[in-house]
Design an enzyme around this catalytic site. Structure first.
Site, PDB file in Angstrom:
ATOM      1  N   ARG A 114       0.851  -1.210   0.000  1.00 22.90           N
ATOM      2  CA  ARG A 114       0.000   0.000   0.000  1.00 22.90           C
ATOM      3  C   ARG A 114       0.883   1.254   0.000  1.00 22.90           C
ATOM      4  O   ARG A 114       0.570   2.258  -0.631  1.00 22.90           O
ATOM      5  CB  ARG A 114      -0.890  -0.035   1.250  1.00 22.90           C
ATOM      6  N   ASN A 165       1.174   2.314  14.736  1.00 20.93           N
ATOM      7  CA  ASN A 165       0.306   1.280  14.146  1.00 20.93           C
ATOM      8  C   ASN A 165       0.479   1.076  12.643  1.00 20.93           C
ATOM      9  O   ASN A 165       0.135   0.020  12.125  1.00 20.93           O
ATOM     10  CB  ASN A 165      -1.161   1.531  14.504  1.00 20.93           C
ATOM     11  N   LYS A 188      10.875  11.493  12.445  1.00 20.96           N
ATOM     12  CA  LYS A 188      10.999  10.977  13.812  1.00 20.96           C
ATOM     13  C   LYS A 188       9.952   9.879  13.975  1.00 20.96           C
ATOM     14  O   LYS A 188       8.759  10.151  14.171  1.00 20.96           O
ATOM     15  CB  LYS A 188      10.761  12.126  14.809  1.00 20.96           C
ATOM     16  N   GLU A 261      -3.350  14.405  12.908  1.00 22.48           N
ATOM     17  CA  GLU A 261      -4.382  13.370  12.835  1.00 22.48           C
ATOM     18  C   GLU A 261      -4.300  12.623  14.152  1.00 22.48           C
ATOM     19  O   GLU A 261      -3.299  11.970  14.448  1.00 22.48           O
ATOM     20  CB  GLU A 261      -4.129  12.447  11.641  1.00 22.48           C
ATOM     21  N   CYS A 295      -6.805   4.442  14.482  1.00 16.36           N
ATOM     22  CA  CYS A 295      -7.543   5.640  14.889  1.00 16.36           C
ATOM     23  C   CYS A 295      -8.938   5.613  14.287  1.00 16.36           C
ATOM     24  O   CYS A 295      -9.874   6.167  14.856  1.00 16.36           O
ATOM     25  CB  CYS A 295      -6.786   6.905  14.501  1.00 16.36           C
ATOM     26  N   THR A 296      -9.091   4.954  13.141  1.00 11.24           N
ATOM     27  CA  THR A 296     -10.390   4.894  12.473  1.00 11.24           C
ATOM     28  C   THR A 296     -11.224   3.674  12.867  1.00 11.24           C
ATOM     29  O   THR A 296     -12.218   3.381  12.197  1.00 11.24           O
ATOM     30  CB  THR A 296     -10.189   4.851  10.943  1.00 11.24           C
ATOM     31  N   GLU A 388     -11.321   6.668  24.127  1.00 12.14           N
ATOM     32  CA  GLU A 388     -10.817   5.857  23.020  1.00 12.14           C
ATOM     33  C   GLU A 388      -9.997   4.691  23.582  1.00 12.14           C
ATOM     34  O   GLU A 388      -8.944   4.906  24.192  1.00 12.14           O
ATOM     35  CB  GLU A 388      -9.914   6.726  22.136  1.00 12.14           C
ATOM     36  N   ARG A 448      -9.540   4.957   6.507  1.00 12.80           N
ATOM     37  CA  ARG A 448      -8.857   6.080   5.848  1.00 12.80           C
ATOM     38  C   ARG A 448      -8.892   5.935   4.329  1.00 12.80           C
ATOM     39  O   ARG A 448      -9.091   6.889   3.610  1.00 12.80           O
ATOM     40  CB  ARG A 448      -7.417   6.090   6.365  1.00 12.80           C
TER      41      ARG A 448
HETATM   42  O1  G3P Z   1      -4.663   4.867  12.900  1.00 11.98           O
HETATM   43  C1  G3P Z   1      -4.273   5.456  11.729  1.00 11.98           C
HETATM   44  C2  G3P Z   1      -5.356   5.623  10.699  1.00 11.98           C
HETATM   45  O2  G3P Z   1      -4.893   6.462   9.714  1.00 11.98           O
HETATM   46  C3  G3P Z   1      -6.029   4.372  10.219  1.00 11.98           C
HETATM   47  O3  G3P Z   1      -5.859   4.045   8.911  1.00 11.98           O
HETATM   48  O4  G3P Z   1      -6.236   2.682   6.929  1.00 11.98           O
HETATM   49  O5  G3P Z   1      -6.568   1.677   9.172  1.00 11.98           O
HETATM   50  O6  G3P Z   1      -8.173   3.351   8.319  1.00 11.98           O
HETATM   51  P1  G3P Z   1      -6.767   2.862   8.300  1.00 11.98           P
END
Ligand code: G3P
Length: 487
Positions: A114, A165, A188, A261, A295-296, A388, A448
């Site tokens: 990806r 992640n 970083k 983000e 995060c999503t 969260e 995402r």
């Molecule tokens: O946690 C990072 C976020 O950007 C998730 O990406 O592709 O798992 O929706 P994705």
């Protein structure tokens, strides 16, 4: 490539990458990187000093000036080569990602592929971004002899800080647009993820980018984080990570453009007319992939009470079929990144059960492996309704109307994404229009990708926008040159 790491006794010590050279830090100190499931150190990364940070930024500034002057087509060649090298190294990098952040090999490999796709698309997008021009006489009293030429120019040195992640993908998602836009980068990595990040830089090194253009600085965020963020040589910061760190970063960074983000509490709203089997499939994949460490991830379900029992029944059955265990076995639910994260998730489960939530399935734990947990009858006084988890716990809140679902969705401090499950497209849009998030998914899980879609967090979920074109735009500014023709 043998220069990135020193191998002593049993584990390798990875080096910094500054001005095109692999270096050991003068600090003489290295940080152990513990595998979340092997429960041993799989390598060490350098703890950089502040003086070395200064040097890295100095080299980046120097390299950026020349890089900004080379053609887009030339820049493209380096980035295409980098993408090719990542593909060549996909097995090796996937193995490192798996060990370092505990992601299944299959997922780790798709992360690398990806990333190569992301880089290639970024190149193509950047090649097709055009400036614009404006005529002076469109404003009252303006003259035809004035013409503004508006172009996008680089910002300078971009500080890229990705999370653990997606240690390769979310790093390259900052580096590639920064580079195509003509910037230099200080990268970083998250401490846990720094070896994977180093491997990604190894691929970049093979593409023979100009020296100093990309510099890898590793060390504890608590030691060098603020120093980097407040550094006068940094011209833009792109950060993905926790909300607290992001908010702190925004306070420290002065007069520097930021893209943040951060966390999320994405709701899956299930209307009474939803296809419950389909909704459950998306909710489970959204909530439990990589143990919810996204995060999503879907982090709460707001379901109409008339279909709640049926949905819970399907969710329970499907959750109990999920593979739980080691990333080595390709499990979907894997040990969390560290014990502290597992303790936090456990705290949310315990609090909810103490306050009267119904445990449908889960609440089993082996060290930092938390079994997928479904909680029903979650109420607004429970922490899990708002916080969260970044772990495999899914709270279900029963609602009696769309309005109630919208209100609870919007009461959250976060605003990343939401999913709405319904067969009524008009209702779907009516709800989507009222939800305060960057994106709303209709009949799909929160996520995402595809990576060229804008990716936006509002409220506590961030500021600015990512997504390939948006990222390029955020790493450039408009520059106006006005041509004054003789009249
Ligand atoms: O946690 C990072 C976020 O950007 C998730 O990406 O592709 O798992 O929706 P994705």
């Amino acid at each position: 490539m043998t220069f990135t790491a020193l191998t002593s006794s049993s584990v390798s010590t990875y080096k910094l990458y500054i001005n095109g050279k692999w270096e050991q830090s003068k600090s003489g100190q290295a940080i152990d990187i513990q595998s979340p499931y092997l429960y041993e150190a799989i390598g060490k990364v350098q703890a950089i000093t502040k003086e070395e940070v200064d040097e890295a930024i100095h080299f980046a500034q120097k390299a950026q000036k020349e890089w900004a002057d080379i053609s887009l087509q030339e820049r493209a060649k380096y980035l295409y080569k980098w993408a090719d090298e990542l593909v060549n190294m996909q097995d090796e990098i996937a193995e490192v990602i798996k060990k370092e952040v505990g992601k299944s090999y299959k997922d780790a490999k798709s992360e690398v592929v990806r990333t190569a796709d992301f880089i290639r698309y970024t190149v193509e997008e950047a090649l097709h971004i055009h400036g614009e021009s404006m005529r002076g006489d469109s404003f009252p009293g303006g003259s035809q002899s004035k013409i503004a030429i508006i172009q996008r120019v680089p910002l300078g040195v971009v500080l890229a800080i990705p999370p653990f992640n997606y240690p390769v993908n979310l790093a390259a998602a900052k580096l590639a647009p920064a580079l195509m836009a003509g910037n230099a980068v200080i990268f970083k990595p998250a401490t846990q993820g720094a070896i994977s990040g180093t491997k990604m830089i190894e691929a970049l090194h093979k593409a023979e980018f100009p020296k100093g253009l990309v510099n890898l600085v590793t060390g504890r965020g608590s030691v060098i984080g603020d120093y980097l963020v407040e550094h006068k040589g940094i011209n833009m910061i792109s950060f993905t990570g926790g909300t607290n760190t992001g908010v702190n970063l925004a306070k420290k960074a002065s007069m520097v453009p930021l893209v943040l983000e951060l966390g999320g509490k994405d709701p899956g709203i299930v209307r009474e007319d939803a296809d419950l089997q389909e909704a459950a499939k998306h909710i489970i994949s959204g909530a439990f992939s990589y143990s919810g460490q996204r995060c999503t991830a879907i982090k709460r379900v707001l379901v109409h009470e008339s279909v709640a029992n049926e949905l819970i029944g399907i969710l329970k059955e499907e959750i109990e079929k999920l593979s739980v265990g080691s990333p080595e076995d390709g499990s979907m639910v894997v040990p969390l990144i560290d014990d502290q994260s597992a303790n936090f998730v456990q705290g949310l489960i315990d609090d909810a059960i103490k306050k009267g939530a119904t445990l449908v399935t889960g609440n089993k734990r082996e060290r930092n492996l938390v079994y997928p947990t479904l909680l029903d009858h979650v109420t607004e006084d429970m922490r899990v309704a708002w916080e969260e988890p970044f772990g495999p716990v899914l709270p279900v809140i029963r609602v009696s109307s769309d309005e109630e679902a919208i209100n609870i969705a919007n009461e959250s401090e976060f605003g990343l994404q939401a999913s709405v499950f319904t067969k009524d497209i008009n209702k779907a849009f009516a709800i989507a229009n009222k939800i305060e998030t960057g994106s709303v998914q209709i009949n799909g899980r929160t996520e995402r990708g595809p990576d060229h879609f804008p990716f936006i967090g509002v409220k506590g979920s961030g500021m600015g926008a990512q997504g390939i074109r948006k990222s390029i735009e955020s790493m450039t500014r408009e520059k106006v040159t006005v041509l004054n023709l003789a009249e």
